[in-house]
Design an enzyme around this catalytic site. Structure first.
Site, PDB file in Angstrom:
ATOM      1  N   ARG A  74     -23.852 -21.237  -4.226  1.00  0.00           N
ATOM      2  CA  ARG A  74     -23.462 -22.439  -3.493  1.00  0.00           C
ATOM      3  C   ARG A  74     -22.128 -22.182  -2.811  1.00  0.00           C
ATOM      4  NH1 ARG A  74     -27.921 -23.255  -4.491  1.00  0.00           N
ATOM      5  NH2 ARG A  74     -28.992 -25.143  -5.228  1.00  0.00           N
ATOM      6  N   GLU A  99     -25.337 -27.909   5.349  1.00  0.00           N
ATOM      7  CA  GLU A  99     -26.601 -27.314   5.747  1.00  0.00           C
ATOM      8  C   GLU A  99     -27.559 -28.394   6.242  1.00  0.00           C
ATOM      9  OE1 GLU A  99     -28.150 -25.052   2.475  1.00  0.00           O
ATOM     10  OE2 GLU A  99     -26.392 -23.759   2.327  1.00  0.00           O
ATOM     11  N   HIS A 129     -29.894 -19.786   3.734  1.00  0.00           N
ATOM     12  CA  HIS A 129     -30.236 -20.314   2.408  1.00  0.00           C
ATOM     13  C   HIS A 129     -31.689 -19.986   2.035  1.00  0.00           C
ATOM     14  CE1 HIS A 129     -28.980 -23.569  -0.725  1.00  0.00           C
ATOM     15  NE2 HIS A 129     -29.651 -22.570  -1.277  1.00  0.00           N
TER      16      HIS A 129
END
Length: 330
Positions: free
Chosen positions: A236, A265, A285
């Site tokens: 993260r 995001e 991601h």
């Protein structure tokens, strides 16, 4: 029950075998990303159960208060993006499976993919070849370099295990119990956090983002890294002190980074400072984004919906909400 699934970017969930677990429910899948409260409230106004894909959408009180029919939020893993207090106050049950039976092998594999891509400069070499050039630089091998694993949990253990195949010695930092486990597994626990960052050639972070770990990687930690070192984050973005990675890379310590996660995001339009840096490999991601991982995760998420509909909710993170739940099982 009306079920909504947000942020299924590629419409993948309907193609999974586990999607059959939602048979009998009225399911709407949204493939775009919307965060604006009014637009989300309109989309979800008649929804009884909401499925979230990780932290892609923030679910806060102003939205929840406009969703009178919402009874259940079903997801997996940690939930910093959900206002649990507001859910409890409004009688919305949050089910989130936390005790994964196996690590995310997909994330561990991606971490190594990023390490290889960065050390061998694969994105730059590929782009050059497509542009008609040939060998535009010299990369680095991994054998003999020290891999620093920050967080020796399920994923960290897998990442450390893969290092053996590449001939990389491993040192570990993290909680005391994790360091003890690493030593029992034959790895070295760093003498201190400072030594961990100073002595590792590659640092890869594998921690959950909770209040205690937010910003746990500081500017001072990064400044201790070698000029030739690589910092990898597939966990993260919030684990790293805000803005510190960009400044550290500009200062030359560490010399490069590979990241899969960002503060906000999705990152669209190429608008992120890391994307403009030649010494950074960036991916969108992808850590858990494989078909196999989706089958595992959403099987659990859909089981939570079935359990709630049957009047026996499972994996409830706010049990106080059960006393005020909005018509559980109906």
């Amino acid at each position: 029950m009306k079920v909504a699934i947000l942020d299924d970017y590629h419409g993948t969930l309907r193609t999974l075998e586990c999607f059959a677990k939602l048979a009998g429910h009225e399911v709407k899948v949204w493939t775009d990303h919307v965060q604006e409260t009014g637009a989300l409230a309109e989309r979800l106004k008649d929804v009884g159960a909401l499925v979230l894909i990780r932290e892609r959408t923030q679910i806060r009180a102003p939205l929840l208060e406009r969703l009178p029919k919402l009874r259940l939020i079903s997801q997996r893993s940690v939930y910093p993006h959900i206002d649990i207090e507001a859910c409890t106050r409004l009688g919305i049950v949050v089910s989130s499976y936390m005790a994964a039976a196996q690590p995310s092998y997909a994330t561990a594999e991606l971490a190594w993919g990023l390490i290889i891509a960065s050390l061998r400069e694969l994105p730059k070499q590929t782009a050059a070849l497509k542009a008609g050039k040939w060998q535009v630089g010299v990369g680095n091998t991994m054998r003999g370099k020290t891999l620093g694993v920050f967080g020796y949990g399920r994923i960290g253990q897998v990442v450390a295990g893969y290092a053996k195949a590449f001939g990389m010695p491993v040192q570990v930092w993290g909680r005391e119990d994790g360091r003890r486990k690493a030593e029992a597994d034959g790895y070295r626990a760093a003498r201190s956090k400072e030594a961990f960052f100073a002595e590792s050639d590659v640092v890869t972070v594998h921690l959950r983002l909770v209040d205690a770990t937010r910003g746990i990687v500081t500017a001072a930690d990064l400044a201790r890294m070698k000029p030739a070192a690589l910092f990898v984050n597939t966990s993260r973005a919030g684990l790293v002190e805000a803005g510190s990675l960009e400044k550290a890379l500009e200062a030359g310590r560490p010399g490069r980074a590979a990241v899969d996660v960002y503060e906000d995001e999705p990152v669209l339009g190429g608008r992120h400072p890391l994307l403009a840096m030649e010494n950074v490999v960036c991916t969108p991601h992808l850590g858990y984004v494989t078909r196999e991982e989706y089958e595992t995760q959403f099987s659990d998420i859909f089981d939570q919906i079935a359990a709630y509909a049957a009047g026996a909710p499972i994996n409830v993170v706010n049990p106080e909400a059960l006393n005020a739940a909005r018509g559980a099982g109906r």
